[in-house]
Design an enzyme around this catalytic site. Sequence first.
Site, PDB file in Angstrom:
ATOM      1  N   GLU A 169      36.612  -6.654  83.811  1.00 50.98           N
ATOM      2  CA  GLU A 169      35.359  -7.423  83.723  1.00 50.98           C
ATOM      3  C   GLU A 169      35.282  -8.231  82.441  1.00 50.98           C
ATOM      4  OE1 GLU A 169      33.663  -6.216  80.960  1.00 50.98           O
ATOM      5  OE2 GLU A 169      35.182  -4.656  80.895  1.00 50.98           O
ATOM      6  N   GLU A 310      38.469  -6.427  80.345  1.00 46.48           N
ATOM      7  CA  GLU A 310      39.298  -7.490  80.946  1.00 46.48           C
ATOM      8  C   GLU A 310      40.345  -6.954  81.927  1.00 46.48           C
ATOM      9  OE1 GLU A 310      41.265  -9.972  78.078  1.00 46.48           O
ATOM     10  OE2 GLU A 310      39.451 -10.311  76.905  1.00 46.48           O
TER      11      GLU A 310
END
Length: 342
Positions: A169, A310
């Site tokens: 994310e 991420e």
Amino acid sequence: MIPVVPLDRSREAALRALVDGKAKPLGALGRIEDLAVRLALISGREDPSFDKALLLVFAGDHGLNQAGVSAYPSAVTTAMVATLLAGRASANAFARVVGAEVRVVDAGVAADLAPHPALVDAKVRRGTRNAASQPALTPDEVQSALARGAAVARRAVEAEGFDILAVGEMGIGNSASAALILHRLAPAPLADCIGLGAGHDAEGLARKHAVLAQAAARSDASDPPGVLAEFGGLEIIAMAGAILGAAAARTPVLVDGFIASTAALAAIRLEPAAADYCIFAHRSAEKGHALVLEAAGAEPLVDLSMRLGEGTGALLALPMVRAAAALLSEVASLDDVLAGRL
């Protein structure tokens, strides 16, 4: 809801015997042996392969950030999405090393993003509402985010042939929303769920605690759809949908750190069978992650003291998944070794 079929464990004993019979001391490869058995159960094959991997980085913004729950402004979300799309983020570097493709899924970035080959438009709205003063999302918006996330995952598996997905994310303020979701879905004391996020000094962390206490006091929601509507965020919910979509397509999902694990917990609370398909990659240094893992009944593969997000931790776990699959497909049996059948 997105239906997920639990794993058929009737073959588990036979698969365990297959692994035990490999040319190695019994149990010598520890949890990699457990992972190999699980991968065979998920794939339905004794020689599974996970060569084609996709990292989906879900992006969204949070109204809570208006109250100062992050050390960074929401504009950083858009800037980091641009960095990911340019191939210059940590996740891109790690993906190139392990041989995975990267796509960014815009679930709710508070900006209009230009089209890009690696950008998936799944935007429900431009950021959530401020959960400190009102519900972050409507019930319809929650269902839309779940459905869009599931559709992204299923399309990747069923139309494009990806055989393993990783989820991560990007969203400034999302550790705040994740803390509120964990607080209700674990359940766990709110203070135990709140960490530094992207980085706070003592004053900023105190402010984060105060804002999240205000948000939590505003609603007593405890059912998964209600909790997701009250506290957001769109990237977390779409990620939960993607996990459900992948599980429905009998595809393993490598789950990243605190935020992604909270999305996985939401998916599991919505559909318990989804847990069978989640491989939790690492134990994050973010406060609260241990609580998420405990609530999900999960043991992560590694602990590297990471807390970037991420999908970076999920990517680093990918070679272990491939190695576990190779144990099944490439390692000789002890019987063949002793008989000289090599």
